[in-house]
Design an enzyme around this catalytic site. Structure first.
Site, PDB file in Angstrom:
ATOM      1  N   ASN A  74       0.843  -1.199   0.000  1.00 21.48           N
ATOM      2  CA  ASN A  74       0.000   0.000   0.000  1.00 21.48           C
ATOM      3  C   ASN A  74       0.877   1.248   0.000  1.00 21.48           C
ATOM      4  OD1 ASN A  74       0.612  -0.831   2.684  1.00 21.48           O
ATOM      5  ND2 ASN A  74      -1.069   0.358   3.536  1.00 21.48           N
ATOM      6  N   GLU A  76       0.356   5.260   0.657  1.00 20.89           N
ATOM      7  CA  GLU A  76      -0.556   6.297   1.136  1.00 20.89           C
ATOM      8  C   GLU A  76      -0.099   7.676   0.665  1.00 20.89           C
ATOM      9  OE1 GLU A  76      -1.001   5.664   5.378  1.00 20.89           O
ATOM     10  OE2 GLU A  76      -2.190   3.847   5.007  1.00 20.89           O
ATOM     11  N   CYS A  85      -4.187   0.622  -2.570  1.00 20.51           N
ATOM     12  CA  CYS A  85      -4.013  -0.609  -1.794  1.00 20.51           C
ATOM     13  C   CYS A  85      -2.919  -1.504  -2.382  1.00 20.51           C
ATOM     14  CB  CYS A  85      -5.306  -1.421  -1.776  1.00 20.51           C
ATOM     15  SG  CYS A  85      -6.669  -0.657  -0.895  1.00 20.51           S
ATOM     16  N   GLU A  87      -3.048  -4.720  -2.881  1.00 23.87           N
ATOM     17  CA  GLU A  87      -3.538  -5.694  -3.867  1.00 23.87           C
ATOM     18  C   GLU A  87      -3.565  -5.091  -5.257  1.00 23.87           C
ATOM     19  OE1 GLU A  87      -4.814  -4.842  -0.992  1.00 23.87           O
ATOM     20  OE2 GLU A  87      -6.051  -6.406  -0.079  1.00 23.87           O
ATOM     21  N   CYS A 116     -10.228  -5.168   0.554  1.00 22.95           N
ATOM     22  CA  CYS A 116     -11.367  -4.248   0.498  1.00 22.95           C
ATOM     23  C   CYS A 116     -12.212  -4.533  -0.743  1.00 22.95           C
ATOM     24  CB  CYS A 116     -10.877  -2.810   0.507  1.00 22.95           C
ATOM     25  SG  CYS A 116     -10.237  -2.247  -1.084  1.00 22.95           S
ATOM     26  N   CYS A 119     -10.663  -3.665  -4.207  1.00 23.23           N
ATOM     27  CA  CYS A 119      -9.654  -4.633  -4.663  1.00 23.23           C
ATOM     28  C   CYS A 119     -10.312  -5.946  -5.086  1.00 23.23           C
ATOM     29  CB  CYS A 119      -8.614  -4.862  -3.575  1.00 23.23           C
ATOM     30  SG  CYS A 119      -7.547  -3.416  -3.343  1.00 23.23           S
TER      31      CYS A 119
HETATM   32  N1  THU Z   1      -5.352  -1.308   2.429  1.00 25.02           N
HETATM   33  C1  THU Z   1      -4.810  -2.161   1.522  1.00 25.02           C
HETATM   34  O1  THU Z   1      -3.653  -2.014   1.122  1.00 25.02           O
HETATM   35  N2  THU Z   1      -5.579  -3.178   1.075  1.00 25.02           N
HETATM   36  C2  THU Z   1      -6.881  -3.396   1.438  1.00 25.02           C
HETATM   37  O2  THU Z   1      -7.517  -4.290   0.904  1.00 25.02           O
HETATM   38  C3  THU Z   1      -7.507  -2.562   2.461  1.00 25.02           C
HETATM   39  C4  THU Z   1      -6.701  -1.425   2.953  1.00 25.02           C
HETATM   40  C5  THU Z   1      -4.538  -0.196   2.919  1.00 25.02           C
HETATM   41  C6  THU Z   1      -5.004   1.160   2.482  1.00 25.02           C
HETATM   42  C7  THU Z   1      -4.437   2.032   3.585  1.00 25.02           C
HETATM   43  O3  THU Z   1      -3.113   2.371   3.250  1.00 25.02           O
HETATM   44  C8  THU Z   1      -4.409   1.147   4.794  1.00 25.02           C
HETATM   45  O4  THU Z   1      -4.554  -0.189   4.323  1.00 25.02           O
HETATM   46  C9  THU Z   1      -5.507   1.436   5.797  1.00 25.02           C
HETATM   47  O5  THU Z   1      -6.745   1.485   5.191  1.00 25.02           O
END
Ligand code: THU
Length: 163
Positions: A74, A76, A85, A87, A116, A119
């Protein structure tokens, strides 16, 4: 494939759910080598996650139908909505390398969180055309398997355009 919960709503079938159970520490050697490799790749790339705002690092590794493995973490942003994300970063790396079918994804988080909805939809786009399952494996930070399922169970009625 569907089960009804107490409220009568459909819930996806979970093939294995071990979160918060005494059995959480599934020993990696008991998994197939393929899955072990995928989990290890996701664990490794998770170390590169850029998550200063949530402190929730995620690593993902996808296996393409021709056996290649692509990873993503991920990433940010101070403008929170720009976060991508793990994935999707792994899937997009695979697609950029020419892949169009994904057979498995391993997702590693601190607590074994599951992918999520966004994804899931992107994974569904690249499920095997044969109808074989796209396997989803989530693990906690140690690599202990928390959930094994398939995209068809985690995202029934995925959006698609009429053919
Ligand atoms: N996140 C992912 O990388 N994958 C997911 O399927 C859900 C959330 C990340 C996004 C963000 O950087 C952190 O997790 C918190 O939401």
């Amino acid at each position: 494939m569907q089960q009804n919960n107490a409220s009568g709503a459909d819930t996806p079938q979970i093939l294995r759910e071990e979160r918060n159970s005494a059995e959480t520490a599934v020993a990696l050697p008991s998994l197939s080598l393929d899955r072990t490799e995928l989990i290890r790749a996701a664990q490794e790339v998770r170390q590169n996650a850029y998550a200063p705002y949530s402190n929730y690092s995620v690593g993902a590794a996808v296996r393409t139908i021709d056996g290649r493995v692509f990873v993503g973490c991920n990433v940010e942003n101070a403008s929170f909505g720009l976060t991508v994300c793990a994935e999707r970063n792994a899937i997009f790396a695979a697609v950029a390398a020419g892949a169009r079918e994904i057979v498995a994804v391993a997702v590693v988080t601190g607590d074994g969180g599951s992918p999520c909805g966004a994804c899931r939809q992107v994974l569904a786009e690249f499920r095997p055309r044969s109808g074989d399952p796209l396997e989803i494996i989530t693990t906690d930070v140690t690599g202990a398997v928390v959930m094994e399922s398939a995209i068809s169970a985690l995202l029934p009625f995925a959006f698609d355009l009429p053919s």
